[in-house]
Design a protein around this motif. Structure first.
Motif, PDB file in Angstrom:
ATOM      1  N   LEU A 194       0.827  -1.207   0.000  1.00  0.00           N
ATOM      2  CA  LEU A 194       0.000   0.000   0.000  1.00  0.00           C
ATOM      3  C   LEU A 194       0.864   1.262   0.000  1.00  0.00           C
ATOM      4  N   ILE A 195       1.970   1.231   0.724  1.00  0.00           N
ATOM      5  CA  ILE A 195       2.877   2.377   0.755  1.00  0.00           C
ATOM      6  C   ILE A 195       3.591   2.524  -0.591  1.00  0.00           C
ATOM      7  N   GLN A 196       4.061   1.398  -1.163  1.00  0.00           N
ATOM      8  CA  GLN A 196       4.760   1.448  -2.443  1.00  0.00           C
ATOM      9  C   GLN A 196       3.891   2.011  -3.553  1.00  0.00           C
ATOM     10  N   ALA A 197       2.603   1.684  -3.517  1.00  0.00           N
ATOM     11  CA  ALA A 197       1.709   2.041  -4.616  1.00  0.00           C
ATOM     12  C   ALA A 197       1.103   3.428  -4.491  1.00  0.00           C
ATOM     13  N   THR A 198       1.388   4.130  -3.401  1.00  0.00           N
ATOM     14  CA  THR A 198       0.763   5.441  -3.209  1.00  0.00           C
ATOM     15  C   THR A 198       1.239   6.481  -4.217  1.00  0.00           C
ATOM     16  N   ASP A 199       2.352   6.221  -4.896  1.00  0.00           N
ATOM     17  CA  ASP A 199       2.833   7.169  -5.905  1.00  0.00           C
ATOM     18  C   ASP A 199       1.978   7.159  -7.165  1.00  0.00           C
ATOM     19  N   PHE A 200       1.143   6.140  -7.317  1.00  0.00           N
ATOM     20  CA  PHE A 200       0.322   6.051  -8.526  1.00  0.00           C
ATOM     21  C   PHE A 200      -0.928   6.900  -8.359  1.00  0.00           C
ATOM     22  N   SER A 201      -1.195   7.706  -9.371  1.00  0.00           N
ATOM     23  CA  SER A 201      -2.349   8.595  -9.329  1.00  0.00           C
ATOM     24  C   SER A 201      -3.637   7.791  -9.426  1.00  0.00           C
ATOM     25  N   ALA A 202      -4.627   8.200  -8.654  1.00  0.00           N
ATOM     26  CA  ALA A 202      -5.935   7.553  -8.727  1.00  0.00           C
ATOM     27  C   ALA A 202      -6.596   7.781 -10.073  1.00  0.00           C
ATOM     28  N   SER A 203      -6.081   8.745 -10.851  1.00  0.00           N
ATOM     29  CA  SER A 203      -6.650   9.012 -12.167  1.00  0.00           C
ATOM     30  C   SER A 203      -6.214   7.977 -13.197  1.00  0.00           C
ATOM     31  N   ASN A 204      -5.271   7.095 -12.853  1.00  0.00           N
ATOM     32  CA  ASN A 204      -4.834   6.053 -13.781  1.00  0.00           C
ATOM     33  C   ASN A 204      -4.872   4.692 -13.080  1.00  0.00           C
ATOM     34  N   PRO A 205      -6.085   4.182 -12.829  1.00  0.00           N
ATOM     35  CA  PRO A 205      -6.191   2.924 -12.083  1.00  0.00           C
ATOM     36  C   PRO A 205      -5.601   1.730 -12.824  1.00  0.00           C
ATOM     37  N   ASN A 206      -5.538   1.787 -14.163  1.00  0.00           N
ATOM     38  CA  ASN A 206      -4.955   0.662 -14.895  1.00  0.00           C
ATOM     39  C   ASN A 206      -3.473   0.499 -14.584  1.00  0.00           C
ATOM     40  N   LYS A 207      -2.751   1.617 -14.541  1.00  0.00           N
ATOM     41  CA  LYS A 207      -1.328   1.535 -14.192  1.00  0.00           C
ATOM     42  C   LYS A 207      -1.150   1.024 -12.770  1.00  0.00           C
ATOM     43  N   LEU A 208      -2.043   1.443 -11.906  1.00  0.00           N
ATOM     44  CA  LEU A 208      -2.007   0.980 -10.518  1.00  0.00           C
ATOM     45  C   LEU A 208      -2.217  -0.535 -10.452  1.00  0.00           C
TER      46      LEU A 208
END
Length: 291
Positions: free
Chosen positions: A44-58
């Motif tokens: 969860l900490i590692q993935a916080t850099d991903f914008s919620a506007s691009n859920p596919n990349k997340l």
């Protein structure tokens, strides 16, 4: 948007009441509580850099963190039915559920294992909480329909060029009762049969396997898409699920592979993977719903 849809669903649903609740450790069947909770928090900490506007990349980022983890079937098939969390072993469905629950937790800007557990339970069970074997969303069409209503996902299959639709009656479980130990219980068996009634002559979109070599189709697929592989098997809608990743030669499947015995990015392009699997008929494409 996702939160608005979810609230509307909660407010208006009469047939499937749904309430959010906190999950405590005693309500969870852990594979290894200390290591699983640590892994969840770290991811969860590692993935916080991903914008919620691009859920596919997340979704793709989270999915790739599990590459190499062992494949194991039947990790949920223990009695009594309990929310099971296992970040060390996956089958194709538990892999997708785990990745999606982690992504939803990030989208909600949360970072605790409790938030992940709540999202996982909401994704996996019909009323958002564990209430026996029949409450689990066993058929992937049921998983899709329920989680679209909750605002967690959207199906985009019919927006992709050259999509078709098919009609199937989903009754594989009740017709193969002996294959499911939990169905020895008559009340559980009736619960499954009652659920299947809602999926008689169920119409759903799909893209035929032969069309996965078409550029308009492959260009419409995105890394991080959930793909459900439809099947010829009678009474069954989907026999495998995974994520799309885009490689130099086109879309590949990131999945918990029984053949490879672990989570892998498949060596074969998706079109070739489908061609070599005689029981597969096509794909459905699902994306995480943005807020």
């Amino acid at each position: 948007m996702r939160k608005i849809i979810t609230l509307l669903y909660i407010a208006t649903s009469l047939l499937i009441p749904f309430t959010l609740r906190g999950v405590t450790p005693s309500q969870i069947r852990w594979h290894n509580e200390s290591t699983d909770t640590t892994k969840i928090t770290k991811l969860l900490i590692q993935a916080t850099d991903f914008s919620a506007s691009n859920p596919n990349k997340l979704m793709e980022f989270i999915g790739r963190q599990f590459v190499g983890m062992p494949y194991k079937s039947g990790t949920l098939e223990m009695e009594p039915e309990t929310l099971t969390i296992n970040l060390d072993e996956f089958d194709c469905t538990t892999f997708i559920e785990t990745v999606t629950a982690l992504a939803l937790t990030i989208e909600d800007r949360k970072n605790s294992w409790q938030d992940f557990a709540n999202n996982l339970e909401s994704l996996r069970y019909r009323q958002g909480e564990t209430n026996g074997y029949a409450s689990r969303l066993h058929y992937f069409s049921d998983w899709i329909v329920t989680n679209i209503h909750r605002g967690y996902i959207k199906e985009v299959t019919d927006r992709i060029p050259q999509s078709d639709s098919q009609i199937k009656t989903l009754d594989y479980m009740s017709h193969n009762r002996a294959s499911y130990p939990a169905l020895k219980d008559s009340a559980t068996f009736e619960g499954i049969k009652n659920m299947e009634v809602g999926y008689r002559s169920h119409r759903f979109p799909y893209i035929k396997s032969a069309r996965l070599t078409s550029k308009p189709v492959t260009n419409a697929l995105k890394g991080g898409d959930i793909v459900a592989l439809t099947t010829k098997i009678g009474g069954l809608d989907v026999s495998h699920v995974g994520l799309i990743v885009i490689e130099k030669d086109g879309p590949h499947l990131l999945h918990a592979s029984s053949r490879e015995g672990k989570v892998v990015v498949d060596k074969l392009p998706l079109a070739e993977y489908m061609r070599k699997s005689s029981n597969l008929t096509g794909i459905r494409v699902i994306r995480l719903q943005t807020q």
